[in-house]
Design an enzyme around this catalytic site. Sequence first.
Site, PDB file in Angstrom:
ATOM      1  CB  THR A 146      -0.833  -0.034   1.311  1.00 28.96           C
ATOM      2  OG1 THR A 146      -1.371  -1.343   1.469  1.00 28.96           O
ATOM      3  CG2 THR A 146      -1.935   0.977   1.312  1.00 28.96           C
TER       4      THR A 146
ATOM      5  CB  SER B  10      -9.150  -2.389   3.442  1.00 31.23           C
ATOM      6  OG  SER B  10      -7.914  -1.711   3.478  1.00 31.23           O
ATOM      7  CB  SER B  11      -5.316  -3.645   7.253  1.00 32.53           C
ATOM      8  OG  SER B  11      -5.710  -4.955   7.573  1.00 32.53           O
TER       9      SER B  11
ATOM     10  N   GLY C 111      -0.044  -3.788   4.778  1.00 34.03           N
ATOM     11  CA  GLY C 111      -0.963  -4.913   4.939  1.00 34.03           C
ATOM     12  C   GLY C 111      -1.542  -4.966   6.339  1.00 34.03           C
TER      13      GLY C 111
END
Length: 578
Positions: free
Chosen positions: A387, A458-459, A480
Amino acid sequence: MNFKLLKPLGFILTFILVLNSCKTEQKQPRSIQRGKLADSIMVVSAREEASRIGAEILKQGGNAFDALIGVDMALNVAYPFAGSLGGGGFMVYRKANGEIGSIDYREKAPIAATHDMYLDENGDAIASLSREGALAVGVPGTIAGMFAIHEKLGSMPMAEILEPVIALAEKGYVVTENQWNRYRNYAAVFDSINGMETLYSVGFRESDSLKVKAGDTIKNPVLAATLRRIAQNGKSEFYEGETAQKLVNFMQKHGGIITLEDLKNYEAVWRRPIVSSYKNLKIIGMPPPSSGGVCLAQIFKMIEPYKLSTYGHNSLKSIQVITEAERRAYADRSFFLGDPDFNDIPIETLISTEYATERMENFSFKQATPSSEVEHGVIPGYESMETTHFSIVDQYGNAVALTTTLNGAYGSKLYADELGFFLNNEMDDFSVKPGVPNMFGLIGAAANKIEPQKRMLSSMTPTIVEKDGKLWMTVGTPGGSTIITSVLQTILNVADFEMGMQEAVDAPRFHHQWLPDVVTFEPNTFGKSLLDSLAAKGYQIRQENSVILGKVDGVLVLPDGTLEGGADRRGDDTAVGY
């Protein structure tokens, strides 16, 4: 002279002197090594090129929302590892007048998706299908998100915002040492997944006679052309126009199931942020389908009764408290959280003080609580890695925290050669099969099962923090499953351990996510005696050189209004401010 009286008097005087000395020592301010400082604007992102484009947009009179579009699109060019038109993300904002909000432009499952699409004839999960190639791709949301933000909050013409990004794609960006290593490591995988050589494999393979080196420039004219069409035709270009048709043809050629109908139906969604508190701080986080805001609020509530500042930074007791709170929050995440448009999520209960107290009742400093003994909490009436992040504060007092992703490194590894970008592998963030971990080791349940048009959990944890009613911090990170814990510890580093922003993002971090029942520590940053003490209490310890617990980027507003940018030492991240 009465010497018998002098002796106790001496003890009293000595005690007073020692007491005064201690008071003097306590009053001494902690010396802080600050990061980048600026008077009015600050942009912190994964690449210097992106940060500078954002800062220039602000200098031209644009606001934080104009700048975030420029930064996001520039990361598509210079940071294809995670920044891509082929992905999606979340943004949390706070305007200068105190108004807050958030937008969800997370990817969605295609209409043709089914709950068992990644299972074999025996009902076992085929991990590769949800992680690599066309079937792993969710419907991209980035362009819808950028245009929704622009329509509601932007001030400059979109074509003007995209102009320096298109120039960057045409003129090229310099490959850093970190990027060179990644391209080299993935070159063969790119060729294998795509069935052909790509822009990011040629020159990075061992067999290539002409090799790209760190310091060389990579140009992406195809991406420049895609961005130019988007600048001219708007959002519809990506979801209904020439770009949409090329994307669908590419997906179908490689066995994907995304159609023009999937693209045409995609919309970003404005959602109400998760608002919670920690001591004198107001925490503004992203709601589901991000698990970040809920989990962050839960962990803060669970640790609030404990005196972390007294225990000390990364001390035995601090690590125990934080680890046990993380363990319980991630157990709840696995069961309760998913797309709120498909699930009834008990958010208010999950982030309440009463629930937090109940969850920590069986915590003891004497020994670890095995994850096998920690299930999701009981709520009455309720059934059922890569990300990138950037933070911006503008000259008007607006602040944004934006996290965007392809999920894994370069997502599905599928590169749309006629469009110039990688596509996500977000389908792996669903519960491919309840109880089976995804690529980050996270376990999911029915709330996050695959359903058509559903957003996967999602995180990502873009977060804004207020202190005494004023903007104090904007922060977030990639990583993540470690995103939530990295953001948490960064905020704690400033709030409880009196660090500056740069110190806070650079400090060693650790992580626990319920399952697997392991506490992961950044290698060579925690003392052996500390780790041995934790092991003696029953904690399973892991240190791996390959593990990087986030790359946090944040902005802190100092008491005098000065902005401090913190750009994580673990990457090529750069703070630019004026």
